[in-house]
Design an enzyme around this catalytic site. Structure first.
Site, PDB file in Angstrom:
ATOM      1  N   GLY A 209      12.741   5.793  49.381  1.00  0.00           N
ATOM      2  CA  GLY A 209      11.914   6.562  48.725  1.00  0.00           C
ATOM      3  C   GLY A 209      10.398   6.453  49.023  1.00  0.00           C
ATOM      4  O   GLY A 209       9.535   6.827  48.226  1.00  0.00           O
TER       5      GLY A 209
ATOM      6  N   GLY B 104      11.864  -7.488  46.624  1.00  0.00           N
ATOM      7  CA  GLY B 104      11.411  -8.032  47.850  1.00  0.00           C
ATOM      8  C   GLY B 104      10.255  -9.333  47.186  1.00  0.00           C
ATOM      9  O   GLY B 104       9.640  -9.232  46.312  1.00  0.00           O
TER      10      GLY B 104
ATOM     11  N   GLU C  75      11.887   3.583  41.564  1.00  0.00           N
ATOM     12  CA  GLU C  75      13.051   4.030  42.057  1.00  0.00           C
ATOM     13  C   GLU C  75      13.957   3.058  41.979  1.00  0.00           C
ATOM     14  O   GLU C  75      15.372   3.247  41.446  1.00  0.00           O
ATOM     15  CB  GLU C  75      12.859   4.264  43.702  1.00  0.00           C
ATOM     16  CG  GLU C  75      14.413   4.131  44.628  1.00  0.00           C
ATOM     17  CD  GLU C  75      14.078   4.283  45.841  1.00  0.00           C
ATOM     18  OE1 GLU C  75      14.740   3.478  46.736  1.00  0.00           O
ATOM     19  OE2 GLU C  75      12.988   4.917  46.333  1.00  0.00           O
TER      20      GLU C  75
ATOM     21  N   GLY D  80       9.118  -2.064  44.409  1.00  0.00           N
ATOM     22  CA  GLY D  80      10.497  -2.071  44.791  1.00  0.00           C
ATOM     23  C   GLY D  80      10.968  -3.639  44.655  1.00  0.00           C
ATOM     24  O   GLY D  80      10.388  -4.420  43.753  1.00  0.00           O
TER      25      GLY D  80
ATOM     26  N   LEU E  62       6.938  -2.143  58.466  1.00  0.00           N
ATOM     27  CA  LEU E  62       7.190  -3.166  59.402  1.00  0.00           C
ATOM     28  C   LEU E  62       5.788  -2.933  60.514  1.00  0.00           C
ATOM     29  O   LEU E  62       5.635  -3.976  60.939  1.00  0.00           O
ATOM     30  CB  LEU E  62       8.557  -2.931  60.131  1.00  0.00           C
ATOM     31  CG  LEU E  62       9.947  -2.879  59.368  1.00  0.00           C
ATOM     32  CD1 LEU E  62      10.876  -2.192  60.285  1.00  0.00           C
ATOM     33  CD2 LEU E  62       9.977  -4.361  59.174  1.00  0.00           C
TER      34      LEU E  62
END
Length: 430
Positions: A335, A216, A237, A214, A312
């Protein structure tokens, strides 16, 4: 004689407010995500709000705050399918709605529960064959091509891209024009914790792997650590800026992929202008609807799949709360569950859930005995494979509750390990 393609394109050109001609009482409108949002069309809907009654706008990532999101347009109600900074406070104030979902399931849910009347999206200029592309965001809207009429905004700065995101003029009831730069997502600043986590993940990615990573700080650091790898593939994704260096260096080739060999498969691109320039007119990158890219069975077809997602909070069972802390929502499932399941179904595949061991000030552990009351379980314990903090990797698949608990405590922040051990004994886990 049937009209020519140029004649069809010219005949469908309209001002943005012509969208109102296709909206009736109770209309359900699907709005494309982030840079796929047709800003001038939404502006026109908001400006004509006094003519609307019970209209709902369904969207995942809203790129900017809006009056309709904040409940200020009586005839419009925003329905969010993924919270972000543009929608978070409005949802908490009750001005917009949130629909729980797995990203792969969004097109199916929209068909069954919403039954959209219109799709609005930003697109690239049409080619000589009469095809627009959905640019950087195929996501859920591409799934409705040929099923639901589209009213589109032709943005001169939307890159032409390829894949299952081609929209023909015959499916368009109207189009307007815009010339607006895409919203950029600058790379986040990485910390020493991020770099440590990334190193643990990178060393577990063999040559020939197919990646879902992803956006980040940790994902960027993982990608930055793969420069010595060979023949990596991408089925992700989101295609982020961090992949570009690896493609240009010849690290990402896709030559060992079982499907779409030599191609990068994604449903959306999100990052800097460099990324948007890279995907423009690039036949090596294909954008497909999310019910294809995120289908766990499609993911599992790729051997050596590696999935990296953030969370988290993780409890001793391995349950991941990735969208809320307690009942306070920050985002949605996205996703993550799709790729967590697909990765473990892949031959020699592996999934990684990453998080810091504690809050930035080290006052709260992110490894916990039980999730906070009200927390949404995003990825459930049976499909969580590896959990990674800056202190190491906990392998959970096939491990007993006692083994899971001990392994997670071992990668918790040292300040909390004794307390966590005592709590585990109280629960009967150790």
């Amino acid at each position: 004689m049937a009209p020519s393609i140029p004649e069809m394109i010219a005949a469908a050109r309209r001002p943005a407010d012509a969208v109102l001609d296709h909206v009736g009482p109770g209309s359900q409108i699907v709005v494309n995500s982030f840079n796929g949002e047709p800003a001038t069309v939404i502006d026109a809907l908001e400006a004509g709000g006094d003519r609307l009654d019970g209209v709902r706008l369904h969207q995942m990532l809203a790129p900017r705050p809006r009056a309709s999101i904040d409940g200020k347009i009586p005839g419009l109600r925003h329905v969010s399918w993924f919270l972000n900074p543009s929608t978070r406070e409005a949802f908490r104030a009750g001005h917009c709605d949130l629909v729980p979902n797995n990203f792969s399931d969004v097109p199916r849910l929209l068909r069954r529960a919403v039954r959209p009347d219109l799709v609005v999206a930003a697109v690239s200029p049409p080619d000589r064959h009469g095809y627009f592309s959905l640019g950087t965001d195929a996501v859920y809207t591409a799934a409705f091509i040929g099923e639901v009429p589209f009213f589109v905004e032709v943005n001169a700065q939307t890159p032409r891209t390829f894949g299952g995101n081609q929209l023909h003029i015959g499916d368009v009831v109207g189009w307007c024009e815009a010339d607006r730069p895409l919203v950029e997502l600058p790379p986040p600043e990485a910390t020493d914790r991020d770099r440590a986590i990334a190193a643990y993940v990178a060393e577990r990615i063999p040559d020939g792997s197919t990646l879902q990573i992803g956006i980040g700080a940790v994902p960027d650091m993982v990608l930055a650590s793969l420069g010595d790898h060979r023949e990596l593939g991408v089925h992700s994704e989101v295609f982020g800026t961090g992949f570009v260096d690896l493609v240009e260096a010849g690290v990402v080739t896709g030559t060992r992929k079982a499907t779409h060999r030599g191609k990068i498969i994604t449903t959306g691109a999100l990052g800097t202008q460099r990324l948007y320039d890279f995907v423009a007119d690039n036949p090596g990158i294909e954008f497909h609807p999310v019910d294809y890219t995120n289908d766990p069975w499609n993911i599992a077809r790729e051997p050596l799949f590696r999935s990296v997602n953030a969370t988290l909070e993780v409890d001793f069972l391995g349950q991941c709360a990735s969208e809320s802390l307690g009942s306070q929502y920050f985002s949605s499932s996205g996703g993550q569950p799709d790729f967590a399941r697909g990765a473990i179904m892949s031959e020699q595949g592996a999934g990684f859930i990453v998080l810091h061991s504690a809050t930035h000030d080290d006052t709260v552990s992110r490894i916990v005995p039980q999730l906070a009351p009200g927390a949404a379980v995003t990825t459930f314990k049976n499909i969580v494979d590896h959990v990674v903090t800056e202190y190491g990797v906990a392998e959970l698949r096939g491990a007993s509750i006692a083994e899971r608990t001990a392994r997670l405590i071992a990668i918790a922040h040292p300040h909390f390990r004794d307390e966590l051990t005592a709590q585990a004994r109280t629960l009967g886990y150790l």
